[in-house]
Motif scaffolding. Structure first.
Motif, PDB file in Angstrom:
ATOM      1  N   ASP A   1      -5.410   2.435   2.229  1.00  0.00           N
ATOM      2  CA  ASP A   1      -6.155   1.879   3.387  1.00  0.00           C
ATOM      3  C   ASP A   1      -7.305   2.834   3.725  1.00  0.00           C
ATOM      4  OD1 ASP A   1      -4.706  -0.265   2.735  1.00  0.00           O
ATOM      5  OD2 ASP A   1      -3.003  -0.063   4.466  1.00  0.00           O
TER       6      ASP A   1
ATOM      7  N   THR B   1      -4.059  -3.833   4.924  1.00  0.00           N
ATOM      8  CA  THR B   1      -5.075  -3.776   3.875  1.00  0.00           C
ATOM      9  C   THR B   1      -6.118  -5.250   3.958  1.00  0.00           C
ATOM     10  OG1 THR B   1      -3.551  -2.734   2.606  1.00  0.00           O
ATOM     11  CG2 THR B   1      -5.624  -3.593   1.517  1.00  0.00           C
TER      12      THR B   1
ATOM     13  N   ASP C   1      -4.313  -2.978  -5.217  1.00  0.00           N
ATOM     14  CA  ASP C   1      -3.613  -3.142  -3.998  1.00  0.00           C
ATOM     15  C   ASP C   1      -4.220  -4.212  -3.163  1.00  0.00           C
ATOM     16  OD1 ASP C   1      -1.693  -2.804  -2.060  1.00  0.00           O
ATOM     17  OD2 ASP C   1      -3.072  -1.329  -0.955  1.00  0.00           O
TER      18      ASP C   1
ATOM     19  N   SER D   1       0.838  -1.166  -0.074  1.00  0.00           N
ATOM     20  CA  SER D   1      -0.241   0.083   0.007  1.00  0.00           C
ATOM     21  C   SER D   1       0.616   1.463   0.080  1.00  0.00           C
ATOM     22  CB  SER D   1      -0.948   0.068   1.334  1.00  0.00           C
ATOM     23  OG  SER D   1      -1.828  -1.159   1.174  1.00  0.00           O
TER      24      SER D   1
HETATM   25 MG   LIG Z   1      -1.412  -2.831   2.281  1.00  0.00          MG
END
Ligand SMILES: [Mg+2]
Ligand SMILES: Nc1nc2c(ncn2[C@@H]2O[C@H](COP(=O)(O)OP(=O)(O)OP(=O)(O)O)[C@@H](O)[C@H]2O)c(=O)[nH]1
Length: 519
Positions: free
Chosen positions: A157, A168, A187, A117
């Motif tokens: 996120d 995540t 992602d 992320s």
């Molecule tokens: Mg992540």
């Protein structure tokens, strides 16, 4: 038509593009095409189009799709190809601003906490997708929660629980454009509890970016994700060795990590030559959009340039529409909006489509892509759309949309070739794990084990064995326990590949050879 004439055609085209005038038309016969041009050319199946590559330009064509002429330097012209018996007439109709071959879905995968992320957040920041003050706000929020360093991950996120836990949970899509491509970065969650979400992400991807932290090296989901990406038909894998700042930007540590990944790649029949490695730091922004001065020993390109070099995705040519549904939303003023990625064929406004396995059908009223309405959409496009008379109860994740006259196949049973990668015991007929195929996740029974193959030669070594175990390759007959759309891998590759999971881990993978339709 000789190569020289072809050059002239392109030249005129470029000038015409600037002036916005018609190119004029050129006549070439089929035999001229075949004899003079094709020996120098290659054909590719891409975006449902046939690429005919000439000396320095190519025609992207498909009977259903507007044609384009693309020169080597990436300029594109919208053209019409008229077929006059033995001859083709090429007419330039407009300058094409964008083209779907720019589009590329990349799944960002790897073990939890390795910086996926953060890396996506950093890529967006460096390409102008996220302004500095937003990163600052994220930095403050992350520090308040005792999660200093998560400012780039917070770009991706968004859920409260994700920010609280610093992981995540569900896949998130982000658009990123470069001079040559429009990327959708997916992602994925790295945590082992959310592998099923990661599978949905990967099943939508053309290529993958595997993130491995330089300090931690290869961990369990590095291996599982790499394996799933390979199983579910991702063509190329780019490996980012992240957190290079944590290891003092040292070449020797980078090499150790690359070696460990090379060993994993060998297990999934990838060689190091199929894969590109790049050392980066998401946190410090090293080697992301510009080459890093911290790592003079690295002689490759920065990550963003490597993303641009990923191969163009391949899609079945001349096939009917297949659009696996990833999510279904209710949007006020529009109604039910299924979203997903087109794997084959063309989705057109005004045409009647059918959703399987429910069988619900209706006319396509609206197609939206990247917040803009459009008339039609092609393989590789991520779309949201609305179909007259279709409600939320008619469709769910795992359904597949197709034309009414050639609807997606709902299987009574299917035959498949599976490889058992990791199962603690033996597998016997009657075993019913979860099959993950395109966006669907359905319990399926391995009804019979028909043949055992030699993993090396592919020769049949036993008929109807009693059981199979880790390391075995077998032909099996599978019966879904709930209605499920699948297709043979030969006709619709992305709908014919699956992973089998049980007890929280991926145990096997396979490809579908043949489907017996449910009547
Ligand atoms: Mg992540
Ligand atoms: N030192 C250093 N830390 C990093 C780097 N990239 C990410 N991190 C840190 O690693 C931690 C995890 O980062 P994430 O981006 O959330 O990792 P992830 O791979 O998305 O994790 P999951 O969502 O759980 O799969 C955070 O504390 C980040 O600040 C880096 O390049 N260097």
């Amino acid at each position: 038509m000789t190569a020289t004439n072809w050059n002239a055609l392109i030249q005129v085209g470029e000038e015409a593009g600037l002036r916005g005038e018609a190119l004029g038309d050129y006549l070439l016969t089929v035999s001229e095409l075949v004899e003079k041009e094709l020996p120098e050319a290659k054909t590719f199946d891409t975006f449902g189009r046939e690429y005919i590559e000439f000396l320095n330009a190519r025609i992207l064509s498909h009977p259903d799709v507007t044609d384009y002429l693309q020169t080597d330097d990436g300029k594109r012209y919208k053209i019409a190809i008229e077929n006059e018996g033995e001859s083709y007439r090429i007419i330039k109709t407009a300058t094409a601003a964008t083209h779907p071959s720019r589009r590329q879905n990349v799944a960002v995968i790897g073990h939890s906490g390795h910086g996926k992320s953060s890396l996506v957040g950093r890529l967006l920041f460096e390409t102008g997708g996220v302004p500095e003050h937003v990163i600052e706000q994220h930095r403050e929020k992350a520090e308040e929660k005792g999660k200093g360093g998560f400012e780039f991950a917070y770009v991706m996120d968004n859920l409260a629980e994700e920010r609280e836990r610093g992981v995540t949970i569900d896949i998130a899509h982000q658009e990123l454009s470069t001079d040559t491509h429009d990327f959708t970065l997916i992602d994925c969650p790295g945590h082992r509890d959310f592998v099923k979400n990661m599978i949905t992400g990967v099943s939508n991807a053309d290529n993958a970016l595997l993130v491995v932290a330089a300090d931690a090296g290869v961990e369990s989901q590095t291996q599982e994700h790499l394996f799933l990406a390979r199983t579910l038909g991702v063509s190329e894998i780019l490996v980012a060795v992240n957190k290079m700042d944590q290891v003092g930007y040292r070449n020797d540590r980078y090499e150790v990590v690359c070696e460990a990944i090379t060993d994993l790649l060998a297990q999934v029949q990838f060689s190091r030559n199929d894969v590109t490695f790049v050392p980066v730091s998401a946190l410090d922004g090293e080697n992301i959009s510009t080459e890093s001065e911290q790592m003079p020993w690295y002689d490759g390109s920065a990550l963003l340039d490597l993303l641009d070099e990923l191969p163009a995705p391949k899609h079945p040519v001349g096939a009917s529409l297949r659009l696996p549904i990833q999510d279904v939303y209710t949007i006020s003023g529009i109604g039910t909006v299924p979203v997903g990625r087109i794997e084959a064929g063309v989705l057109r406004k005004g045409e009647t489509v059918s959703f399987q396995p429910s069988g619900a059908s209706g006319e396509v009223k609206v197609i939206e892509m990247h917040h803009e309405e459009c008339e039609e959409a092609y393989p590789g496009d991520n779309v949201g759309f609305n179909v007259r008379g279709i409600g939320k109860g008619d469709i769910q994740r795992g359904a597949v949309c197709g034309p009414v006259d050639d609807p997606p196949t709902v299987a009574e049973t299917f035959s498949a070739r599976i490889t058992v990668h990791d199962h603690p015991a033996i597998i016997t007929p009657g075993y019913t794990p979860i099959f993950h195929v395109h966006t669907a996740q359905v319990a399926c029974t391995i009804e019979s084990i028909d043949q055992l193959e030699s993993p090396k030669s592919g020769d049949i070594v036993a008929e109807s064995p009693d059981a199979i175990e880790t390391g075995d390759v077998a032909r099996v007959t599978v019966r879904p326990q709930e209605p499920l759309v699948v297709e043979s891998v030969a006709t619709y590759p992305k709908l014919g590949r699956f992973a089998i999971r049980d007890m929280g881990q991926t145990i096997a993978s396979g490809t579908i050879i043949d489907v017996t339709e449910r009547l």
